[in-house]
Design a protein around this motif. Structure first.
Motif, short mmCIF file in Angstrom:
data_model
loop_
_atom_site.label_atom_id
_atom_site.label_comp_id
_atom_site.label_asym_id
_atom_site.label_seq_id
_atom_site.Cartn_x
_atom_site.Cartn_y
_atom_site.Cartn_z
N HIS A 140 0.83 -1.21 0.00
CA HIS A 140 0.00 0.00 0.00
C HIS A 140 0.86 1.25 0.00
O HIS A 140 0.51 2.27 -0.61
CB HIS A 140 -0.92 0.00 1.22
CG HIS A 140 -1.81 1.20 1.29
ND1 HIS A 140 -1.51 2.31 2.05
CD2 HIS A 140 -2.98 1.48 0.67
CE1 HIS A 140 -2.46 3.22 1.91
NE2 HIS A 140 -3.36 2.74 1.08
N MET A 141 2.01 1.19 0.66
CA MET A 141 2.92 2.32 0.71
C MET A 141 3.39 2.70 -0.70
O MET A 141 3.42 3.89 -1.06
CB MET A 141 4.12 1.99 1.59
CG MET A 141 5.21 3.06 1.62
SD MET A 141 6.72 2.45 2.40
CE MET A 141 7.29 1.26 1.17
N PHE A 142 3.77 1.71 -1.50
CA PHE A 142 4.24 1.99 -2.86
C PHE A 142 3.12 2.59 -3.72
O PHE A 142 3.35 3.52 -4.49
CB PHE A 142 4.78 0.71 -3.51
CG PHE A 142 6.13 0.30 -2.99
CD1 PHE A 142 7.25 1.06 -3.24
CD2 PHE A 142 6.27 -0.86 -2.25
CE1 PHE A 142 8.50 0.68 -2.76
CE2 PHE A 142 7.51 -1.25 -1.76
CZ PHE A 142 8.63 -0.47 -2.02
N ARG A 143 1.90 2.07 -3.59
CA ARG A 143 0.78 2.63 -4.34
C ARG A 143 0.49 4.06 -3.91
O ARG A 143 0.21 4.93 -4.74
CB ARG A 143 -0.46 1.76 -4.16
CG ARG A 143 -0.34 0.36 -4.76
CD ARG A 143 -1.70 -0.32 -4.85
NE ARG A 143 -2.29 -0.49 -3.54
CZ ARG A 143 -2.13 -1.57 -2.79
NH1 ARG A 143 -1.35 -2.58 -3.21
NH2 ARG A 143 -2.72 -1.67 -1.62
N HIS A 144 0.57 4.30 -2.61
CA HIS A 144 0.34 5.64 -2.09
C HIS A 144 1.41 6.61 -2.59
O HIS A 144 1.10 7.76 -2.91
CB HIS A 144 0.33 5.60 -0.56
CG HIS A 144 -0.03 6.91 0.07
ND1 HIS A 144 -1.33 7.26 0.37
CD2 HIS A 144 0.75 7.97 0.45
CE1 HIS A 144 -1.33 8.47 0.91
NE2 HIS A 144 -0.09 8.92 0.97
N ALA A 145 2.65 6.15 -2.64
CA ALA A 145 3.75 7.01 -3.09
C ALA A 145 3.54 7.46 -4.53
O ALA A 145 3.82 8.61 -4.88
CB ALA A 145 5.08 6.28 -2.94
N VAL A 146 3.04 6.56 -5.37
CA VAL A 146 2.83 6.90 -6.78
C VAL A 146 1.66 7.85 -6.95
O VAL A 146 1.75 8.86 -7.66
CB VAL A 146 2.59 5.61 -7.61
CG1 VAL A 146 2.20 5.96 -9.05
CG2 VAL A 146 3.85 4.75 -7.60
N VAL A 147 0.54 7.57 -6.27
CA VAL A 147 -0.69 8.34 -6.48
C VAL A 147 -0.67 9.66 -5.72
O VAL A 147 -0.96 10.72 -6.28
CB VAL A 147 -1.92 7.50 -6.07
CG1 VAL A 147 -3.19 8.33 -6.20
CG2 VAL A 147 -2.00 6.25 -6.93
N GLU A 148 -0.35 9.61 -4.43
CA GLU A 148 -0.46 10.79 -3.57
C GLU A 148 0.79 11.66 -3.58
O GLU A 148 0.69 12.89 -3.53
CB GLU A 148 -0.77 10.36 -2.14
CG GLU A 148 -2.10 9.61 -1.99
CD GLU A 148 -3.29 10.53 -2.16
OE1 GLU A 148 -3.14 11.75 -1.97
OE2 GLU A 148 -4.38 10.02 -2.50
N TRP A 149 1.95 11.03 -3.64
CA TRP A 149 3.20 11.80 -3.56
C TRP A 149 3.87 11.97 -4.92
O TRP A 149 4.90 12.63 -5.01
CB TRP A 149 4.16 11.13 -2.58
CG TRP A 149 3.64 11.08 -1.17
CD1 TRP A 149 2.74 11.92 -0.60
CD2 TRP A 149 3.99 10.11 -0.16
NE1 TRP A 149 2.50 11.56 0.69
CE2 TRP A 149 3.26 10.46 1.00
CE3 TRP A 149 4.83 9.02 -0.12
CZ2 TRP A 149 3.35 9.73 2.18
CZ3 TRP A 149 4.93 8.29 1.04
CH2 TRP A 149 4.20 8.64 2.19
N GLU A 150 3.30 11.35 -5.95
CA GLU A 150 3.82 11.46 -7.32
C GLU A 150 5.29 11.05 -7.41
O GLU A 150 6.10 11.68 -8.10
CB GLU A 150 3.61 12.87 -7.86
CG GLU A 150 2.14 13.25 -8.00
CD GLU A 150 1.94 14.58 -8.68
OE1 GLU A 150 2.93 15.34 -8.80
OE2 GLU A 150 0.81 14.89 -9.08
N ILE A 151 5.62 10.00 -6.67
CA ILE A 151 6.96 9.42 -6.75
C ILE A 151 6.87 8.25 -7.72
O ILE A 151 6.20 7.25 -7.43
CB ILE A 151 7.46 8.96 -5.38
CG1 ILE A 151 7.52 10.15 -4.40
CG2 ILE A 151 8.83 8.31 -5.49
CD1 ILE A 151 7.90 9.76 -2.99
N PRO A 152 7.50 8.31 -8.86
CA PRO A 152 7.33 7.27 -9.89
C PRO A 152 8.12 6.00 -9.61
O PRO A 152 8.94 5.56 -10.41
CB PRO A 152 7.83 7.97 -11.15
CG PRO A 152 8.90 8.88 -10.65
CD PRO A 152 8.42 9.37 -9.30
N VAL A 153 7.84 5.38 -8.48
CA VAL A 153 8.54 4.16 -8.12
C VAL A 153 7.67 2.96 -8.47
O VAL A 153 6.45 2.98 -8.28
CB VAL A 153 8.88 4.16 -6.60
CG1 VAL A 153 7.63 4.27 -5.75
CG2 VAL A 153 9.68 2.91 -6.24
#
Length: 347
Positions: A140-153
């Motif tokens: 969930h952390m990785f999905r949150h990083a992409v969607v909410e923080w716009e970190i393209p990981v």
């Protein structure tokens, strides 16, 4: 995010997004500039454009976990347990890898390491099902990083294989175990453990539901308690037995406030108390959640129908409810013997 400005008769557009290099271009018309910006953003969303290697190289997995733990986890229901899991994960060497070099192979090595480690208080290795629960917040952390923080990981857990056998627990209290548990509570310092055990058996409530009950949720006159929000996201009203009401009344202080907790103990503290209690009582393979199994099974044995039990337990489907209902085999056997015709059937 795209920024447009008109300069020297031309429209200049610039697209900035964390983790991607800055993209800029100029056009004669504003419509062309907007269309180009939307195209670039769509490509970034689909990861068609390569991420900014410098940004991903400068951020470690540990930094991402810490940010997620501090900003997102406190807003979740199971924040206390999830924080413990993430703090333990931060001790592993995989957290020192950068997001740019992090791969599924790294998590495969971590998986193999965890599955070979012995569990606390036991020589048995960590079960795949337990490890899957530990990895769930990270996914969930990785999905949150992409969607909410716009970190393209990229989520390295998407391709991780973890074979989990769904072994449904049918653990119920054996003869004498409740008495041994209650006797062991008398040797402990926390006097809330025994009432909580008895209340769990009377109501079949989840641990989190019990520990979140405030006195304002209890109707002593109508012998009921309101669960404002359960695990499934729905509220429900649970009828209380005379014994359950007596437990709550015995714990209610004279100067109690409506917002006071009925059982003032944290989930982590109760879990530690339970571990010590089962050790002291010499009982193996008994989880606190098994008390919910026992409570639901007892409701069926009292003759309650499926809808009646579901209204108490909070299950939304029959399949969910039947996972927790396990009849007492001795009681079933006695009924079968009682129903058997005394004469021999001749075929």
């Amino acid at each position: 995010m795209a920024t447009l400005r008109k300069r020297n008769g031309r429209w200049q557009v610039q697209v900035r997004r964390q983790g991607f290099p800055v993209q800029s271009h100029s056009f004669l018309s504003k419509a062309d500039a907007n269309e180009w910006a939307r195209t670039i953003e769509r490509q970034q969303d689909r990861h068609e454009l390569g991420p900014n290697r410098k940004a991903l190289k400068s951020m470690t997995l540990a930094a991402l976990v810490v940010r997620y733990r501090d900003e997102v986890v406190p807003k979740k229901k199971g924040s206390a347990v999830e924080t413990i899991l993430l703090n333990r994960f931060l001790r592993y060497p995989i957290c020192q890898r950068t997001l740019y070099e992090l791969t599924t192979a790294d998590f495969a090595a971590y998986r193999d390491q965890r599955l070979s480690e012995p569990k606390h208080r036991s020589d048995r290795p960590v079960a795949p099902k337990s490890l899957k629960r530990e990895l769930s917040p990270l996914s969930h952390m990785f999905r949150h990083a992409v969607v909410e923080w716009e970190i393209p990981v990229r989520n390295p857990l998407d391709g991780l294989k973890l074979k989990v056998t769904d072994n449904k627990r049918e653990r119920r209290l054996h003869a004498g175990e409740l008495e041994r548990l209650l006797a062991a509570t008398k040797k402990g310092k926390n006097k809330l453990v025994a009432p909580i055990i008895l209340f769990a058996l009377e109501t079949a409530m989840r641990r989190g539901e019990m520990l979140s009950v405030q006195l304002r949720h209890i109707d002593f006159e109508r012998s009921s308690v309101v669960i404002p929000e359960s695990k499934s996201g729905y509220s429900r009203v649970i009828p209380l037995t005379a014994r359950a009401v007596a437990i709550l009344e015995a714990l209610r202080p004279e100067d109690a406030k409506p917002t006071d907790l009925a059982f003032p103990i944290t989930p982590v503290a109760l879990r530690l108390q339970w571990d010590r209690l089962t050790n002291r009582a010499g009982i193996d393979d008994l989880n606190f959640h098994d008390l919910r199994h026992e409570g639901i099974s007892r409701l069926f044995e009292l003759g309650l129908t499926v809808p009646e039990v579901a209204s108490i337990s909070g299950h939304r489907t029959l399949a969910q409810l039947m996972r927790y209902s396990h009849a007492n085999h001795e009681a079933v056997r006695a009924k079968l013997i009682g129903e058997r015709h005394p004469q021999t059937l001749i075929v």
